[in-house]
Design a protein around this motif. Structure first.
Motif, PDB file in Angstrom:
ATOM      1  N   ARG A   1       0.520  -0.889  -0.103  1.00 33.31           N
ATOM      2  CA  ARG A   1      -0.234   0.189  -0.213  1.00 33.31           C
ATOM      3  C   ARG A   1       1.257   0.902   0.672  1.00 33.31           C
ATOM      4  NH1 ARG A   1      -3.223   0.148   4.866  1.00 33.31           N
ATOM      5  NH2 ARG A   1      -1.391   0.675   6.229  1.00 33.31           N
ATOM      6  N   ALA A   2       1.613   1.274   1.063  1.00 33.53           N
ATOM      7  CA  ALA A   2       2.556   2.336   1.017  1.00 33.53           C
ATOM      8  C   ALA A   2       3.092   2.628  -0.167  1.00 33.53           C
ATOM      9  CB  ALA A   2       3.584   2.012   2.186  1.00 33.53           C
TER      10      ALA A   2
ATOM     11  N   PHE B   1       0.879   3.649  -2.958  1.00 39.60           N
ATOM     12  CA  PHE B   1       1.068   5.820  -2.519  1.00 39.60           C
ATOM     13  C   PHE B   1       1.769   6.231  -2.623  1.00 39.60           C
ATOM     14  CE2 PHE B   1       1.981   9.141   0.200  1.00 39.60           C
ATOM     15  CZ  PHE B   1       0.565   9.942   0.387  1.00 39.60           C
TER      16      PHE B   1
ATOM     17  N   ASP C   1       0.268  10.026   4.908  1.00 44.37           N
ATOM     18  CA  ASP C   1       0.405   9.399   3.776  1.00 44.37           C
ATOM     19  C   ASP C   1      -0.492   7.950   4.170  1.00 44.37           C
ATOM     20  OD1 ASP C   1       1.801   7.733   5.991  1.00 44.37           O
ATOM     21  OD2 ASP C   1       3.582   7.870   4.728  1.00 44.37           O
ATOM     22  N   SER C   2      -0.758   6.721   3.427  1.00 45.72           N
ATOM     23  CA  SER C   2      -1.218   6.204   3.522  1.00 45.72           C
ATOM     24  C   SER C   2      -1.160   5.098   5.118  1.00 45.72           C
ATOM     25  CB  SER C   2      -1.139   5.047   2.364  1.00 45.72           C
ATOM     26  OG  SER C   2       0.000   4.519   2.331  1.00 45.72           O
ATOM     27  N   GLU C   3       0.408   5.060   5.591  1.00 44.37           N
ATOM     28  CA  GLU C   3       0.353   4.388   7.052  1.00 44.37           C
ATOM     29  C   GLU C   3       0.100   5.682   8.182  1.00 44.37           C
ATOM     30  OE1 GLU C   3       1.467   1.392   5.942  1.00 44.37           O
ATOM     31  OE2 GLU C   3       0.281   2.395   4.510  1.00 44.37           O
TER      32      GLU C   3
ATOM     33  N   GLY D   1      -4.981   8.005  -1.638  1.00 42.09           N
ATOM     34  CA  GLY D   1      -5.634   7.721  -0.713  1.00 42.09           C
ATOM     35  C   GLY D   1      -5.230   8.327   0.787  1.00 42.09           C
ATOM     36  N   GLY D   2      -4.674   9.188   0.669  1.00 41.98           N
ATOM     37  CA  GLY D   2      -4.216  10.507   1.486  1.00 41.98           C
ATOM     38  C   GLY D   2      -4.302  11.024   2.209  1.00 41.98           C
ATOM     39  N   ASN D   3      -4.037  12.269   3.098  1.00 39.49           N
ATOM     40  CA  ASN D   3      -5.432  13.626   3.320  1.00 39.49           C
ATOM     41  C   ASN D   3      -4.198  14.222   3.503  1.00 39.49           C
ATOM     42  OD1 ASN D   3      -8.283  11.341   4.449  1.00 39.49           O
ATOM     43  ND2 ASN D   3      -5.916  10.300   5.933  1.00 39.49           N
TER      44      ASN D   3
END
Length: 124
Positions: free
Chosen positions: A18-19, A22, A112-114, A90-92
């Motif tokens: 996933r990371a 991203f 980030d995604s994590e 998918g980050g914020n």
């Protein structure tokens, strides 16, 4: 003497697949797999494209999150475009594009995604 202050950055992740997805989507390049002592590290290229500047890591002594050092990535082509990529991957967004000071450009904070908090900085 001019030096490059940041020598290496390791970004802790929970889910490497996933990371990696991203970061490759946000920065629009492929991370290079480098094997060290039997462990594969997805690495970020350096500015001269002749080595690496950091990697995604999974260690038992670090974990992703908002605590810790704040790493600023160069925004290319600009901060607003990069924030769009962060959202699409998918980050914020934690802090929208904000002027640092006249002549010093802009920055923004993102997650980030994590769950890591990171920053973007650029002149536009």
């Amino acid at each position: 003497m001019a030096i490059e202050l940041v020598n290496w950055v390791e970004i802790p992740v929970q889910n490497m697949v996933r990371a990696r997805k991203f970061y490759e989507a946000v920065f629009e390049f492929s991370l290079a797999d480098v094997e060290i002592d039997g462990v594969t590290y997805p690495c970020f290229p350096n500015k001269n494209d002749d080595g690496f500047s950091g990697a995604l890591v999974q260690y038992d002594f670090t974990s992703p999150g908002r605590s810790g050092a704040l790493v600023y990535f160069a925004a290319s082509p600009d901060v607003a475009t990069m924030l769009g990529r962060v959202l699409a991957a998918g980050g914020n967004i934690i802090r929208e594009r904000t002027e640092i000071a006249p002549g010093f450009g802009y920055y923004a904070l993102f997650e980030d995604s994590e769950g890591n908090t990171l920053a973007l900085q650029g002149m536009e």
